[in-house]
Design an enzyme around this catalytic site. Structure first.
Site, mmCIF file in Angstrom:
data_model
loop_
_atom_site.group_PDB
_atom_site.id
_atom_site.type_symbol
_atom_site.label_atom_id
_atom_site.label_comp_id
_atom_site.label_asym_id
_atom_site.label_seq_id
_atom_site.Cartn_x
_atom_site.Cartn_y
_atom_site.Cartn_z
ATOM 1 N N GLY A 136 0.819 -1.211 0.000
ATOM 2 C CA GLY A 136 0.000 0.000 0.000
ATOM 3 C C GLY A 136 0.851 1.259 0.000
ATOM 4 N N THR A 184 -7.827 7.112 11.319
ATOM 5 C CA THR A 184 -8.330 8.085 10.365
ATOM 6 C C THR A 184 -9.115 9.211 11.029
ATOM 7 O OG1 THR A 184 -9.959 8.320 8.583
ATOM 8 C CG2 THR A 184 -10.269 6.449 10.027
ATOM 9 N N TYR A 209 -16.944 2.020 7.650
ATOM 10 C CA TYR A 209 -15.476 2.115 7.622
ATOM 11 C C TYR A 209 -14.980 2.792 8.897
ATOM 12 C CZ TYR A 209 -10.873 4.016 6.366
ATOM 13 O OH TYR A 209 -9.532 4.368 6.366
HETATM 14 N N1 LIG Z 1 -5.427 6.777 2.135
HETATM 15 C C1 LIG Z 1 -5.871 7.714 2.940
HETATM 16 O O1 LIG Z 1 -6.099 8.863 2.526
HETATM 17 C C2 LIG Z 1 -6.069 7.426 4.402
HETATM 18 C C3 LIG Z 1 -6.747 8.375 5.186
HETATM 19 C C4 LIG Z 1 -6.917 8.124 6.541
HETATM 20 C C5 LIG Z 1 -6.434 6.944 7.096
HETATM 21 N N2 LIG Z 1 -5.798 6.039 6.302
HETATM 22 C C6 LIG Z 1 -5.286 4.819 6.939
HETATM 23 O O2 LIG Z 1 -3.888 4.737 6.676
HETATM 24 C C7 LIG Z 1 -3.500 3.366 6.570
HETATM 25 C C8 LIG Z 1 -2.751 3.128 5.268
HETATM 26 O O3 LIG Z 1 -3.623 3.440 4.182
HETATM 27 P P1 LIG Z 1 -3.134 3.355 2.660
HETATM 28 O O4 LIG Z 1 -3.757 4.494 1.931
HETATM 29 O O5 LIG Z 1 -1.668 3.133 2.584
HETATM 30 O O6 LIG Z 1 -3.900 2.033 2.211
HETATM 31 P P2 LIG Z 1 -3.703 1.161 0.875
HETATM 32 O O7 LIG Z 1 -2.794 1.857 -0.083
HETATM 33 O O8 LIG Z 1 -5.084 0.776 0.449
HETATM 34 O O9 LIG Z 1 -2.938 -0.097 1.440
HETATM 35 C C9 LIG Z 1 -3.554 -1.011 2.306
HETATM 36 C C10 LIG Z 1 -2.833 -2.320 2.136
HETATM 37 O O10 LIG Z 1 -3.420 -3.288 3.024
HETATM 38 C C11 LIG Z 1 -3.389 -4.521 2.347
HETATM 39 N N3 LIG Z 1 -4.365 -5.430 2.933
HETATM 40 C C12 LIG Z 1 -5.716 -5.430 2.787
HETATM 41 N N4 LIG Z 1 -6.258 -6.450 3.475
HETATM 42 C C13 LIG Z 1 -5.233 -7.101 4.086
HETATM 43 C C14 LIG Z 1 -5.136 -8.228 4.930
HETATM 44 N N5 LIG Z 1 -6.232 -8.917 5.284
HETATM 45 N N6 LIG Z 1 -3.915 -8.626 5.381
HETATM 46 C C15 LIG Z 1 -2.811 -7.966 5.017
HETATM 47 N N7 LIG Z 1 -2.828 -6.888 4.191
HETATM 48 C C16 LIG Z 1 -4.028 -6.454 3.741
HETATM 49 C C17 LIG Z 1 -3.699 -4.172 0.908
HETATM 50 O O11 LIG Z 1 -3.266 -5.214 0.061
HETATM 51 P P3 LIG Z 1 -3.425 -5.172 -1.549
HETATM 52 O O12 LIG Z 1 -2.287 -4.336 -2.031
HETATM 53 O O13 LIG Z 1 -3.345 -6.578 -1.929
HETATM 54 O O14 LIG Z 1 -4.770 -4.509 -1.822
HETATM 55 C C18 LIG Z 1 -2.919 -2.897 0.718
HETATM 56 O O15 LIG Z 1 -1.615 -3.137 0.241
HETATM 57 C C19 LIG Z 1 -4.775 2.561 6.730
HETATM 58 O O16 LIG Z 1 -4.898 2.150 8.064
HETATM 59 C C20 LIG Z 1 -5.875 3.541 6.389
HETATM 60 O O17 LIG Z 1 -7.100 3.223 7.017
HETATM 61 C C21 LIG Z 1 -5.618 6.250 4.975
#
Ligand SMILES: NC(=O)c1ccc[n+]([C@@H]2O[C@H](COP(=O)([O-])OP(=O)(O)OC[C@H]3O[C@@H](n4cnc5c(N)ncnc54)[C@H](OP(=O)(O)O)[C@@H]3O)[C@@H](O)[C@H]2O)c1
Length: 295
Positions: free
Chosen positions: A11, A102, A126
């Protein structure tokens, strides 16, 4: 040097965290859902037995906010109960657990930046799943629960077409398109590089365990952010401003969600402003290299 286990390392945050800790000479084991599925206790136990981590950084999450309304079990399995499994394993082996949450845990009705003391009031599946994850992670004696918001700045990966909202705006402006942005959502954006550097600083310094807002300093609406991108690129952006209520999204989002990072600063980790972080990201995108925006 610490042994660091990173989950969800494909991710945008996960790959940045792995790069940050590796660059600072920690022994990093990166895992994806293929080799460490956090929903699967046996998979978690195998990984902990083989890596024997001192620090676990959980970047795995079910991040489809609207999809969570239709797939609540999937969201809960990963964002809540997966975290519970990791937390139990981390507690058992005395590891430090870093977990990300978040701004969506808040209802967005505040009129000043939220602090860690403010009461969450999640408005979507979520958001509920993420709040549960926070609570499970907080059961680990050495834990950092870091709330991040509107992430951007990850290095692109071949074959991965997912883009942050910031990159969607940058590409739209550069392409001369009309860019659609929420007119009324206020955020404290978070550069993944700054989040990664702050994470490492907290862990290395052994800062007090707990909940921290880990966002760039300040806040803005999306039109303000898009205009700042335009200013930095030297292009006048064409914006289509849409109120959140008119966007008819399946999951409710908080309208006002500026987060105060004062507690993080008081722990010795000052975050760059969102404008500095944006400038750093655009320099990095244009291949000029990234230097400034690091705590
Ligand atoms: N993006 C935002 O703007 C945002 C905002 C607020 C909070 N957050 C939080 O920040 C954190 C990182 O977010 P991000 O944007 O980096 O997310 P991301 O790019 O969607 O990455 C999440 C990763 O988790 C993996 N994953 C999903 N299910 C899984 C499982 N059962 N076991 C192991 N790995 C699993 C996914 O695998 P695949 O690659 O195979 O899909 C993906 O690589 C998260 O906790 C998210 O809730 C994000």
């Amino acid at each position: 040097m610490m042994r660091v286990l990173v989950t969800g390392s494909r991710g945008q945050l996960g790959r940045t965290i792995a790069a940050e800790f590796s660059a600072h000479h920690h022994d990093v084991v990166q895992t994806t859902a293929d080799d460490l599925d956090i929903r699967d206790a046996a998979s978690v136990a195998r990984a902990f037995a083989s890596v024997r981590p001192e620090v676990v950084v959980n970047c795995a999450a079910y991040t489809d906010v609207d999809g969570s309304e239709e797939h609540p079990v999937e969201a809960l399995e990963v964002n809540a109960f997966g975290v519970r499994t990791l937390a139990a394993a981390a507690s058992e082996c005395g590891a430090c657990l870093v977990h990300y949450s978040t701004d969506f845990v808040f209802d967005g009705r505040a009129d000043r930046p939220y602090t860690e003391e403010d009461r969450p009031n999640p408005r979507s599946t979520y958001a509920c799943s993420k709040l549960l994850g926070e609570w499970f992670a907080a059961g680990v004696p050495r834990h950092y629960v870091l709330r991040v918001e509107s992430l951007f700045g990850a290095a692109p990966v071949a074959g991965d077409t997912r883009r942050s909202s910031v990159d969607r705006i940058v590409e739209g402006i550069l392409g001369g398109e009309t860019v659609r942005v929420f007119s009324d959502r206020t955020v404290s954006p978070s550069h993944v590089g700054d989040v990664a550097a702050a994470t490492r600083a907290l862990v290395e310094r052994g800062a007090p365990a707990g909940l921290y807002h880990c966002v760039n300093s300040g806040f803005c609406t999306w039109p303000e952010l898009a205009r700042e991108i335009g200013r930095l690129l030297g292009v006048e952006p064409r914006l289509l401003e849409v109120a959140m209520a008119d966007a008819k999204l399946r999951a409710e989002r908080p309208v006002y969600c500026a987060l105060s990072n004062e507690k993080l600063r008081a722990a010795g980790v000052a975050m760059p402003t969102w404008q500095e972080a944006l400038a750093s990201h655009l320099r990095s995108r244009s291949g000029l290299g990234e230097t400034a925006s690091r705590p």
